[in-house]
Design a protein around this motif. Structure first.
Motif, PDB file in Angstrom:
ATOM      1  N   GLN A   1       0.805  -1.186   0.093  1.00 61.51           N
ATOM      2  CA  GLN A   1       0.053   0.119  -0.093  1.00 61.51           C
ATOM      3  C   GLN A   1       1.060   1.484   0.146  1.00 61.51           C
ATOM      4  OE1 GLN A   1      -3.515  -0.323  -0.416  1.00 61.51           O
ATOM      5  NE2 GLN A   1      -3.013  -2.229  -0.496  1.00 61.51           N
TER       6      GLN A   1
ATOM      7  N   GLN B   1      -7.037   0.799  -5.626  1.00 61.16           N
ATOM      8  CA  GLN B   1      -6.279  -0.326  -4.765  1.00 61.16           C
ATOM      9  C   GLN B   1      -6.002   0.106  -3.180  1.00 61.16           C
ATOM     10  OE1 GLN B   1      -3.341  -2.839  -6.359  1.00 61.16           O
ATOM     11  NE2 GLN B   1      -3.631  -1.779  -8.344  1.00 61.16           N
TER      12      GLN B   1
ATOM     13  N   GLN C   1      -8.468   2.303  -2.054  1.00 60.79           N
ATOM     14  CA  GLN C   1      -9.894   2.701  -1.291  1.00 60.79           C
ATOM     15  C   GLN C   1     -10.128   1.556  -0.622  1.00 60.79           C
ATOM     16  OE1 GLN C   1     -10.355   5.565  -1.289  1.00 60.79           O
ATOM     17  NE2 GLN C   1     -10.817   6.405  -3.380  1.00 60.79           N
ATOM     18  N   LYS C   2      -9.679   1.355   0.537  1.00 58.18           N
ATOM     19  CA  LYS C   2     -10.271   0.289   1.418  1.00 58.18           C
ATOM     20  C   LYS C   2     -10.641   0.684   2.657  1.00 58.18           C
ATOM     21  CE  LYS C   2      -7.002  -2.667   0.315  1.00 58.18           C
ATOM     22  NZ  LYS C   2      -6.067  -3.890   0.440  1.00 58.18           N
ATOM     23  N   ARG C   3     -11.169   0.298   3.679  1.00 55.80           N
ATOM     24  CA  ARG C   3     -11.269   0.644   5.122  1.00 55.80           C
ATOM     25  C   ARG C   3     -10.263   0.162   5.841  1.00 55.80           C
ATOM     26  NH1 ARG C   3     -15.695   2.224   7.537  1.00 55.80           N
ATOM     27  NH2 ARG C   3     -17.204   1.369   6.079  1.00 55.80           N
TER      28      ARG C   3
END
Length: 278
Positions: A40, A244, A246-248
């Motif tokens: 990330q 990729q 864009q996640k919690r």
């Protein structure tokens, strides 16, 4: 002199990114989200570098020309749609939906069963058909295109070329980490995997030489080549890399993500300042 600079820069971006990827993997970095430098982080860094290069350097350079703003914006729109269609055709595909904690590697592209692209997910869920050759073919096509984009930037301005090369290197590092993981799944020989991916990266130089002569013959269209390069960078960042991210996440992880995104922009700014000083 310009051709020599293009060759050196494309080799640095193409092969250098592979070696940096291999080094990070050897150090245990970039391969897992809980590592000091996880996938990330690398994706955020690459996205920041690509967006800064496109919006702060390539596009301003294009708009400073005599070309009309309407035509340049139209070219930008067509370019984004064009790369989207290439992505759909799995020729320039940056997305590898992977299931293993593989390095963000294909932020730039490949769905690895396919041909090529810039999309990078992580962790190839399974080894590609053809012993990894589909990955290498896709990489080669992608790297050739990167070489042309870098050459276009160099022909506009040496400083711009250096910035473009650094941005390409940044987003290719996570991409090549994914390639190396895939090839190591198909062959236990790590050195051979590194050699194969390095050869694919070397195709960037061929694209640079081709771009030098192609764009050189079409000098009047240079602003449009710069806009096309920008559309590629913007598409890769917004369609492949950022989704990729864009996640919690926890507040801490989100802050780190933003910090690495800003770091990518800072790297481009720093390189620009150094290149300008020289």
């Amino acid at each position: 002199m310009t051709l020599v600079a293009i060759i050196l820069a494309t080799l640095a971006a193409g092969i250098g990114s592979v070696w940096v990827a291999a080094l990070l993997m050897r150090l245990g970095m970039g391969g897992r989200d809980d590592s000091a430098v996880g996938p990330q982080h690398l994706l955020s860094l690459a996205a920041g570098a690509l967006l800064a290069t496109a919006f702060m350097h390539l596009l301003p350079e294009a708009f400073e020309s005599a070309a009309g703003a309407h035509d340049l914006f139209a070219t930008l729109l067509v370019g984004v749609v064009f790369f989207f269609l290439l992505d759909k055709a799995e020729l320039w595909h940056h997305g590898h939906e992977h299931s293993h904690p593989v390095p963000a590697a294909h932020a730039h592209g490949h769905d690895h069963d396919h041909g090529h692209g810039h999309a990078h997910g992580h962790g190839h869920a399974h080894a590609p058909r053809g012993g990894g050759w589909s990955v290498l073919t896709g990489d080669s096509v992608h790297c050739f295109g990167d070489g042309i984009l870098i050459a276009s930037a160099f022909l506009a301005d040496m400083r711009l070329g250096v910035i473009a090369a650094v941005s390409v290197l940044a987003h290719e590092v996570p991409h090549h980490m994914g390639d190396l993981v895939v090839l190591r799944q198909t062959s236990p020989n790590r050195r051979m995997a590194l050699i194969k991916v390095s050869l694919a990266g070397a195709v960037t130089a061929l694209g640079g030489v081709a771009g030098y002569y192609l764009v050189g013959q079409l000098q009047d269209f240079l602003p449009y080549f710069l806009v096309v390069a920008s559309s590629s960078f913007v598409y890769v960042a917004l369609a492949d890399l950022i989704p990729q991210l864009q996640k919690r996440l926890t507040a801490r992880d989100t802050a780190a993500q933003i910090a690495w995104l800003i770091a990518g922009m800072a790297v481009v700014t720093m390189v620009s300042g150094v290149a300008h000083a020289h």
